[in-house]
Scaffold this motif. Structure first.
Motif, PDB file in Angstrom:
ATOM      1  N   UNK A  52       0.806  -1.114  -0.229  1.00 25.55           N
ATOM      2  CA  UNK A  52      -0.254   0.135  -0.107  1.00 25.55           C
ATOM      3  C   UNK A  52       0.786   1.043  -0.035  1.00 25.55           C
ATOM      4  N   UNK A  53       0.305   2.349  -0.748  1.00 23.81           N
ATOM      5  CA  UNK A  53       1.043   3.468  -0.755  1.00 23.81           C
ATOM      6  C   UNK A  53       0.151   4.631  -0.621  1.00 23.81           C
ATOM      7  N   UNK A  54       0.623   5.990  -0.845  1.00 18.24           N
ATOM      8  CA  UNK A  54      -0.081   6.919  -0.696  1.00 18.24           C
ATOM      9  C   UNK A  54      -1.283   6.950  -1.769  1.00 18.24           C
ATOM     10  N   UNK A  55      -1.188   6.333  -3.166  1.00 14.29           N
ATOM     11  CA  UNK A  55      -1.859   6.325  -4.278  1.00 14.29           C
ATOM     12  C   UNK A  55      -2.925   5.308  -4.190  1.00 14.29           C
ATOM     13  N   UNK A  56      -2.637   4.210  -3.124  1.00 12.80           N
ATOM     14  CA  UNK A  56      -3.629   3.116  -3.239  1.00 12.80           C
ATOM     15  C   UNK A  56      -2.828   1.858  -2.945  1.00 12.80           C
ATOM     16  N   UNK A  57      -2.866   0.903  -3.856  1.00 10.66           N
ATOM     17  CA  UNK A  57      -2.384  -0.502  -3.595  1.00 10.66           C
ATOM     18  C   UNK A  57      -1.504  -0.659  -4.993  1.00 10.66           C
ATOM     19  N   UNK A  58      -0.021  -1.016  -4.898  1.00 13.54           N
ATOM     20  CA  UNK A  58       0.583  -1.400  -6.179  1.00 13.54           C
ATOM     21  C   UNK A  58       0.897  -3.032  -5.913  1.00 13.54           C
ATOM     22  N   UNK A  59       0.965  -3.796  -7.092  1.00  7.11           N
ATOM     23  CA  UNK A  59       1.306  -4.892  -7.544  1.00  7.11           C
ATOM     24  C   UNK A  59       2.437  -5.042  -8.538  1.00  7.11           C
ATOM     25  N   UNK A  60       3.525  -5.703  -8.329  1.00  7.77           N
ATOM     26  CA  UNK A  60       4.386  -5.947  -9.183  1.00  7.77           C
ATOM     27  C   UNK A  60       4.602  -7.522  -9.555  1.00  7.77           C
ATOM     28  N   UNK A  61       4.526  -7.674 -10.871  1.00  2.00           N
ATOM     29  CA  UNK A  61       4.516  -9.036 -11.438  1.00  2.00           C
ATOM     30  C   UNK A  61       5.768  -9.435 -12.340  1.00  2.00           C
ATOM     31  N   UNK A  62       6.358 -10.374 -12.214  1.00  3.53           N
ATOM     32  CA  UNK A  62       7.678 -10.801 -12.922  1.00  3.53           C
ATOM     33  C   UNK A  62       7.404 -12.049 -13.744  1.00  3.53           C
ATOM     34  N   UNK A  63       7.489 -11.839 -14.973  1.00  2.00           N
ATOM     35  CA  UNK A  63       7.371 -13.038 -15.718  1.00  2.00           C
ATOM     36  C   UNK A  63       7.766 -12.791 -17.081  1.00  2.00           C
ATOM     37  N   UNK A  64       7.829 -13.821 -18.281  1.00  2.00           N
ATOM     38  CA  UNK A  64       8.156 -13.452 -19.491  1.00  2.00           C
ATOM     39  C   UNK A  64       6.943 -12.734 -20.242  1.00  2.00           C
ATOM     40  N   UNK A  82      -6.599   1.899  -6.802  1.00  2.00           N
ATOM     41  CA  UNK A  82      -6.922   3.041  -6.096  1.00  2.00           C
ATOM     42  C   UNK A  82      -7.722   2.867  -4.793  1.00  2.00           C
ATOM     43  N   UNK A  83      -7.643   3.698  -3.889  1.00  2.00           N
ATOM     44  CA  UNK A  83      -8.213   3.321  -2.325  1.00  2.00           C
ATOM     45  C   UNK A  83      -9.867   3.046  -2.819  1.00  2.00           C
ATOM     46  N   UNK A  84     -10.191   2.010  -2.292  1.00  2.00           N
ATOM     47  CA  UNK A  84     -11.703   1.663  -2.254  1.00  2.00           C
ATOM     48  C   UNK A  84     -12.257   1.076  -3.757  1.00  2.00           C
ATOM     49  N   UNK A  85     -11.090   0.827  -4.755  1.00  2.00           N
ATOM     50  CA  UNK A  85     -11.332   0.351  -6.128  1.00  2.00           C
ATOM     51  C   UNK A  85     -10.485  -0.745  -6.178  1.00  2.00           C
TER      52      UNK A  85
END
Length: 96
Positions: A52-64, A82-85
């Motif tokens: 979580x950060x100030x902008x909402x929630x971040x997701x990082x994916x690694x794959x080909x 975004x928060x709540x979305x």
């Protein structure tokens, strides 16, 4: 996905990382092919970081990343909600 992100960065031959995608068969005129590849990129089993950060929630994916020429270079794609979305929006991507 913003047009400026696709052509100004990801498919820009003058950008230091843009050449990776061009070398794998993606083209400036076929930006939609790249957009579809990135929408297929996130997989739950390939989630490497979530926070979580100030902008909402971040997701990082690694794959080909599935590429037109089959080289499928290893990429990290970054998505944000975004928060709540619960929807996730593409932020950026880069080769690893």
């Amino acid at each position: 996905m913003a047009e400026s992100k696709i052509h100004g960065y990801l498919l820009n031959p003058n950008h230091r990382k843009g050449g990776v995608l061009l070398a794998c068969g993606f083209t400036q005129s076929g930006g939609d092919v790249l957009v579809f590849a990135f929408f297929r990129h996130p997989r739950p089993s390939q989630l490497v970081r979530e926070f979580a950060d100030v902008y909402g929630h971040q997701f990082d994916y690694e794959r080909p990343l599935e590429s037109p020429d089959g080289r499928n270079p290893l990429f990290r794609s970054v998505w944000q909600s975004k928060p709540g979305d619960p929807r996730r929006f593409f932020c950026t991507a880069y080769p690893l």
